[in-house]
Scaffold this active site. Structure first.
Site, short mmCIF file in Angstrom:
data_model
loop_
_atom_site.label_atom_id
_atom_site.label_comp_id
_atom_site.label_asym_id
_atom_site.label_seq_id
_atom_site.Cartn_x
_atom_site.Cartn_y
_atom_site.Cartn_z
N HIS A 32 4.42 1.75 -8.05
CA HIS A 32 3.38 0.71 -8.00
C HIS A 32 2.45 0.83 -9.21
O HIS A 32 2.06 -0.17 -9.81
CB HIS A 32 2.50 0.88 -6.75
CG HIS A 32 3.23 0.71 -5.45
ND1 HIS A 32 3.41 1.76 -4.57
CD2 HIS A 32 3.77 -0.38 -4.86
CE1 HIS A 32 4.04 1.32 -3.50
NE2 HIS A 32 4.29 0.04 -3.65
N GLY A 38 0.80 -1.22 0.00
CA GLY A 38 0.00 0.00 0.00
C GLY A 38 0.83 1.26 0.00
O GLY A 38 2.03 1.25 -0.29
N TYR A 39 0.17 2.39 0.30
CA TYR A 39 0.76 3.73 0.21
C TYR A 39 1.36 3.89 -1.20
O TYR A 39 2.55 4.14 -1.38
CB TYR A 39 1.80 3.97 1.30
CG TYR A 39 1.90 5.43 1.67
CD1 TYR A 39 0.86 6.06 2.33
CD2 TYR A 39 3.01 6.18 1.32
CE1 TYR A 39 0.91 7.41 2.64
CE2 TYR A 39 3.08 7.54 1.63
CZ TYR A 39 2.03 8.14 2.29
OH TYR A 39 2.08 9.47 2.60
N SER A 85 9.85 5.21 -3.50
CA SER A 85 9.66 4.26 -2.42
C SER A 85 8.66 4.87 -1.45
O SER A 85 8.68 6.09 -1.22
CB SER A 85 10.99 4.03 -1.70
OG SER A 85 10.76 3.46 -0.42
N ARG A 128 8.82 4.66 1.56
CA ARG A 128 9.59 5.14 2.72
C ARG A 128 10.23 6.51 2.47
O ARG A 128 10.75 7.11 3.42
CB ARG A 128 10.67 4.12 3.10
CG ARG A 128 10.08 2.84 3.71
CD ARG A 128 11.16 1.94 4.25
NE ARG A 128 10.63 0.88 5.09
CZ ARG A 128 10.46 -0.38 4.70
NH1 ARG A 128 10.79 -0.75 3.49
NH2 ARG A 128 9.98 -1.28 5.54
#
Ligand code: PAF
Length: 281
Positions: A37, A31-32, A185, A187
């Protein structure tokens, strides 16, 4: 646009799968979602009649003290992005569904999980392979799409699929980058403004070494040292590892690089680990 189904249990996922016919592509995620993605999703929708995306922040691939609790989550936005992208189903199981009381089965891929991320994050790949196998079992896709940024994960999953005779093609997809070269990413949101401004040094370091390789340098130590020298000039980043390894086995290379190789690194900015890599040859 046909309705996107959101499926919360392995049983519901399997029922959906038994209802549809034609090729199914699968994009596993935590997710996120970002553009990296979404490129996997678009590749899948372009190549398959149906696309399933999973969203599951998998607790078993985080070691104690890692960022499991604070891993960024935004389910509402993720579902809207996937609906607009024409995804047929989102598999969104809970941890209790995936790992109910009494759960005790794990998948261990051996040698290729040992170095790099495996050495830095003990138990990480055991969690990844276990959850990926469970997801593949529930979704039963013909193709599953993985990004090249998590280079070791890609190789580990390929090994598992081969070793366990899974009937699924693993499709590697190119790294998607910000305009300044930083690999996308989830993150990256952890970075402060200063760290974010400094982080593209990773890409520059890898490109410098790749340039040297392309101009004929084959000495593994010199190639690693070239990337390291660029990284060393950035005081906000701490190099966790820089590796030049066999592209398939990920065994560290010494002497002359003869076949395809993977130059990969993890650089820490504060507590945030940023991964990147380039393939050589
Ligand atoms: O790459 C990821 O996001 C995760 O490791 C994966 C493949 C979804 C398994 O949890």
């Amino acid at each position: 646009m046909p309705r996107m189904e959101v499926l919360a249990t392995p049983a519901a996922m399997r029922r959906w799968r038994h209802r549809v016919s034609g090729s199914v592509g699968f994009v596993p995620t935590m997710g996120y979602l970002h553009e990296g993605h979404m490129q996997l999703v678009r590749r899948s929708t372009g190549e398959n009649l149906h696309t399933v995306v999973s969203i599951f922040v998998n607790p078993t691939q985080f070691a104690p003290g890692e960022d499991f609790e604070r891993y960024p989550r935004d389910e509402v936005r993720d579902l809207e992005l996937l609906r607009l992208a024409g995804v047929g189903a989102v598999y969104l199981p809970s941890a209790a569904e995936m790992y109910p009381p009494g759960y005790q089965t794990y998948v261990d891929v051996e040698k290729v999980t040992v170095p790099l991320e495996g050495a830095s994050r003990p138990g990480h790949f055991r969690g990844v392979t276990t959850v990926v196998l469970k997801l593949l079992n529930a979704v039963q896709p013909q193709k599953a799409y993985f990004g090249r940024k998590d280079a070791q994960q890609l190789r580990v999953v390929k090994r598992m699929v081969l070793d366990l005779d899974l009937d699924c093609e693993i499709v590697p997809c190119d790294i998607v980058r910000e305009p300044d070269g930083l690999a996308m990413s989830s993150r990256n949101v952890y970075l402060t403004l200063e760290q974010r401004a400094a982080a593209p040094v990773i890409r520059r370091a890898l490109l410098e070494a790749r340039g040297l390789y392309e101009s004929g340098e084959r000495d593994a130590d010199r190639l690693r040292a070239t990337a390291l020298a660029v990284l060393a000039r950035e005081p906000l980043g701490t190099v966790e590892y820089i590796s030049l390894a066999d592209d398939v086995t990920l065994e560290e290379l010494s002497g002359a690089v003869r076949g395809p190789a993977l130059l990969s690194t993890v650089v820490r900015f504060g507590a945030t680990r940023l991964l990147d890599n380039v393939e050589l040859g």
